[in-house]
Motif scaffolding. Structure first.
Motif, PDB file in Angstrom:
ATOM      1  N   ALA A  75      68.121 -23.638 -10.769  1.00 45.14           N
ATOM      2  CA  ALA A  75      68.432 -22.325 -11.343  1.00 45.14           C
ATOM      3  C   ALA A  75      67.754 -21.213 -10.550  1.00 45.14           C
ATOM      4  CB  ALA A  75      68.001 -22.278 -12.798  1.00 45.14           C
ATOM      5  N   LYS A  76      66.633 -21.540  -9.918  1.00 47.30           N
ATOM      6  CA  LYS A  76      65.896 -20.557  -9.120  1.00 47.30           C
ATOM      7  C   LYS A  76      66.065 -20.782  -7.627  1.00 47.30           C
ATOM      8  CE  LYS A  76      62.318 -19.750 -12.616  1.00 47.30           C
ATOM      9  NZ  LYS A  76      60.857 -19.759 -12.905  1.00 47.30           N
ATOM     10  N   ASN A  77      66.872 -21.777  -7.250  1.00 49.83           N
ATOM     11  CA  ASN A  77      67.043 -22.097  -5.821  1.00 49.83           C
ATOM     12  C   ASN A  77      65.695 -22.297  -5.143  1.00 49.83           C
ATOM     13  OD1 ASN A  77      69.799 -21.921  -6.101  1.00 49.83           O
ATOM     14  ND2 ASN A  77      70.088 -20.394  -4.504  1.00 49.83           N
ATOM     15  N   THR A  78      64.822 -23.006  -5.804  1.00 48.63           N
ATOM     16  CA  THR A  78      63.454 -23.155  -5.299  1.00 48.63           C
ATOM     17  C   THR A  78      62.999 -24.607  -5.406  1.00 48.63           C
ATOM     18  OG1 THR A  78      62.916 -20.888  -5.965  1.00 48.63           O
ATOM     19  CG2 THR A  78      61.070 -22.367  -5.549  1.00 48.63           C
ATOM     20  N   VAL A  79      62.276 -25.036  -4.402  1.00 43.87           N
ATOM     21  CA  VAL A  79      61.624 -26.344  -4.427  1.00 43.87           C
ATOM     22  C   VAL A  79      60.123 -26.105  -4.287  1.00 43.87           C
ATOM     23  CG1 VAL A  79      61.915 -26.706  -1.951  1.00 43.87           C
ATOM     24  CG2 VAL A  79      61.582 -28.664  -3.462  1.00 43.87           C
ATOM     25  N   TYR A  80      59.361 -26.899  -5.005  1.00 46.35           N
ATOM     26  CA  TYR A  80      57.914 -26.743  -5.030  1.00 46.35           C
ATOM     27  C   TYR A  80      57.226 -28.003  -4.512  1.00 46.35           C
ATOM     28  CZ  TYR A  80      59.277 -23.119  -8.379  1.00 46.35           C
ATOM     29  OH  TYR A  80      59.864 -22.043  -8.992  1.00 46.35           O
ATOM     30  N   LEU A  81      56.044 -27.801  -3.977  1.00 47.10           N
ATOM     31  CA  LEU A  81      55.194 -28.929  -3.629  1.00 47.10           C
ATOM     32  C   LEU A  81      53.833 -28.678  -4.276  1.00 47.10           C
ATOM     33  CD1 LEU A  81      55.023 -31.588  -1.982  1.00 47.10           C
ATOM     34  CD2 LEU A  81      53.927 -30.249  -0.178  1.00 47.10           C
ATOM     35  N   GLN A  82      53.550 -29.437  -5.312  1.00 47.61           N
ATOM     36  CA  GLN A  82      52.264 -29.355  -5.977  1.00 47.61           C
ATOM     37  C   GLN A  82      51.305 -30.293  -5.272  1.00 47.61           C
ATOM     38  OE1 GLN A  82      51.130 -27.378  -8.549  1.00 47.61           O
ATOM     39  NE2 GLN A  82      49.122 -28.302  -8.142  1.00 47.61           N
ATOM     40  N   MET A  83      50.220 -29.745  -4.769  1.00 44.25           N
ATOM     41  CA  MET A  83      49.260 -30.530  -3.995  1.00 44.25           C
ATOM     42  C   MET A  83      47.926 -30.546  -4.730  1.00 44.25           C
ATOM     43  SD  MET A  83      50.192 -29.203  -0.153  1.00 44.25           S
ATOM     44  CE  MET A  83      49.555 -27.556  -0.434  1.00 44.25           C
TER      45      MET A  83
END
Length: 122
Positions: A75-83
């Protein structure tokens, strides 16, 4: 065509957490597998994590398994990387990439962001 812009990098201490974001342009984001790669000084770019277009599958490099998590928000066109539990050896420029295939090789990724620096200090 997909344009990718990473953000969230910075200087942290060993053991700290950091979340990287990758915002994608275009209406076809949900049809791409998304990956994170990194390149440390003097080293080749390496795979970190990937998530399939339907988010059914994700895959991690052994070096980050259990510490990093990749998620996507179509929905936000976003990918995250939680480190989490960052180590000195996580210091690198982190790149977001998009692929029409489900793969972890650099050559399979068609679009790349400009990268964001992550520096982990002791």
């Amino acid at each position: 065509q997909v344009q990718l812009v990473e953000s969230g990098g910075g200087l942290v201490q060993a053991g700290d957490s950091l979340q990287l974001s990758c915002a994608a342009s275009g209406r076809t984001f949900s049809s791409f597998a998304m990956g994170w790669f990194r390149q440390a000084p003097g080293k080749e770019r390496e795979f970190v994590a990937a998530i399939r277009w339907d988010a059914e599958y994700s895959y991690y490099a052994d070096s980050v398994k259990g510490r990093f998590t990749i998620v996507r928000d179509d929905a936000k066109n976003t990918v995250y990387l939680q480190m989490n539990s960052l180590k000195l050896e996580d210091t690198a420029v982190y790149y977001c990439a998009a692929s029409r295939r489900w793969a972890i090789t650099i050559a399979a990724y068609d679009y790349w962001g400009q990268g964001t620096q992550v520096t982990v200090s002791s």
